[in-house]
Design a protein around this motif. Structure first.
Motif, short mmCIF file in Angstrom:
data_model
loop_
_atom_site.label_atom_id
_atom_site.label_comp_id
_atom_site.label_asym_id
_atom_site.label_seq_id
_atom_site.Cartn_x
_atom_site.Cartn_y
_atom_site.Cartn_z
N PRO A 1 0.80 -1.22 0.00
CA PRO A 1 0.00 0.00 0.00
C PRO A 1 0.84 1.28 0.00
CG PRO A 1 -0.17 -1.12 2.11
CD PRO A 1 0.63 -2.00 1.22
N VAL A 2 2.14 1.17 0.25
CA VAL A 2 3.01 2.34 0.28
C VAL A 2 3.62 2.63 -1.09
CG1 VAL A 2 5.08 3.36 1.33
CG2 VAL A 2 3.47 2.06 2.74
N CYS A 3 4.19 1.59 -1.72
CA CYS A 3 4.91 1.83 -2.98
C CYS A 3 4.27 1.19 -4.21
CB CYS A 3 6.35 1.34 -2.85
SG CYS A 3 6.50 -0.46 -2.80
N GLY A 4 3.33 0.25 -4.01
CA GLY A 4 2.66 -0.39 -5.13
C GLY A 4 3.34 -1.64 -5.68
N MET A 5 4.50 -2.01 -5.12
CA MET A 5 5.18 -3.22 -5.58
C MET A 5 4.42 -4.47 -5.11
SD MET A 5 9.16 -2.08 -5.07
CE MET A 5 9.89 -3.58 -5.69
N PHE A 6 4.79 -5.62 -5.65
CA PHE A 6 4.14 -6.89 -5.33
C PHE A 6 5.00 -7.65 -4.31
CE2 PHE A 6 2.55 -5.76 -9.51
CZ PHE A 6 1.18 -5.95 -9.36
N PRO A 7 4.64 -7.64 -3.03
CA PRO A 7 5.45 -8.28 -1.99
C PRO A 7 5.72 -9.77 -2.21
CG PRO A 7 3.82 -6.86 -1.00
CD PRO A 7 3.50 -6.94 -2.47
N GLU A 8 4.82 -10.47 -2.87
CA GLU A 8 5.02 -11.90 -3.10
C GLU A 8 6.32 -12.15 -3.88
OE1 GLU A 8 2.34 -15.59 -4.61
OE2 GLU A 8 2.80 -14.06 -6.13
N ARG A 9 6.74 -11.19 -4.66
CA ARG A 9 7.97 -11.34 -5.45
C ARG A 9 9.23 -11.19 -4.61
NH1 ARG A 9 6.17 -7.66 -10.64
NH2 ARG A 9 4.39 -8.96 -11.23
N TYR A 10 9.07 -10.76 -3.35
CA TYR A 10 10.22 -10.51 -2.47
C TYR A 10 10.04 -11.22 -1.13
CZ TYR A 10 10.55 -6.96 -6.02
OH TYR A 10 10.60 -6.33 -7.24
N PRO A 11 9.95 -12.56 -1.14
CA PRO A 11 9.65 -13.30 0.09
C PRO A 11 10.69 -13.12 1.19
CG PRO A 11 10.34 -14.81 -1.64
CD PRO A 11 10.17 -13.45 -2.28
N ASP A 12 11.93 -12.79 0.84
CA ASP A 12 12.96 -12.60 1.86
C ASP A 12 12.85 -11.24 2.54
OD1 ASP A 12 13.94 -15.09 1.23
OD2 ASP A 12 15.56 -14.34 -0.04
N TRP A 13 11.95 -10.38 2.07
CA TRP A 13 11.81 -9.03 2.62
C TRP A 13 10.40 -8.73 3.11
CZ3 TRP A 13 16.03 -6.27 3.48
CH2 TRP A 13 17.19 -6.63 2.79
#
Length: 162
Positions: free
Chosen positions: A33-45
């Protein structure tokens, strides 16, 4: 400095160790909700906030997670901090979701997250200090040591604030 009040923990606690917690994982359509990126693509973060009604917001790093908490009217319209039942961040070495309020965060390292300079989460002082040595980091912070000023500074590669 705006203070973030503590919430009850979802896990059994060991003194000095942020426990592993069970929160929903982001799906392919979930967006930060802050930057619009897809968190699923960054599981380590990934970081996650879970609300009483079962809704979860996911983030591509701890930095956006904290920005969200500091400005919920902007990023979580209609929701209140008191409705949050769980908050987790992904610990750097074990890559497990740990209690965000008990985690330690290292800044100023040579490790960059999906959005650049990050708060790198760790479950305990042992891991945080090892990470500092291994990655030329500058400082270890607790949950309550963060501020929006510090987060915005990280966006600009600044590690000294206030």
């Amino acid at each position: 400095m705006l203070m973030l009040p503590a919430l009850p923990s979802l896990a059994t606690e060991k003194p000095g160790v942020a426990p592993v917690i069970d929160l929903p994982k982001p799906g392919p359509r979930d967006r930060c909700p802050v930057c619009g990126m897809f968190p699923e693509r960054y599981p380590d973060w990934t970081a996650t906030v879970l609300f009483q009604d079962g809704h979860a917001d996911h983030f591509d790093g701890a930095k956006d997670f904290f920005k969200y908490l500091y400005d919920m009217p902007k990023y979580a319209s209609g929701r209140k901090r008191e409705q949050i039942t769980g908050m987790g961040v992904t610990g750097y070495y074990a890559a497990e979701m740990i209690d965000a309020q008990q985690a330690l965060y290292v800044i100023g390292s040579d490790v960059l997250g999906p959005m650049g300079h990050e708060l790198v989460p760790h479950p305990d002082m042992y891991d945080a200090e090892a990470f500092m040595r291994d990655h030329a980091a500058i400082k270890i912070l607790r949950f309550e040591d963060t501020s929006m000023e510090m987060l915005l500074g990280l966006d600009e590669g600044k590690f000294d604030w206030g």
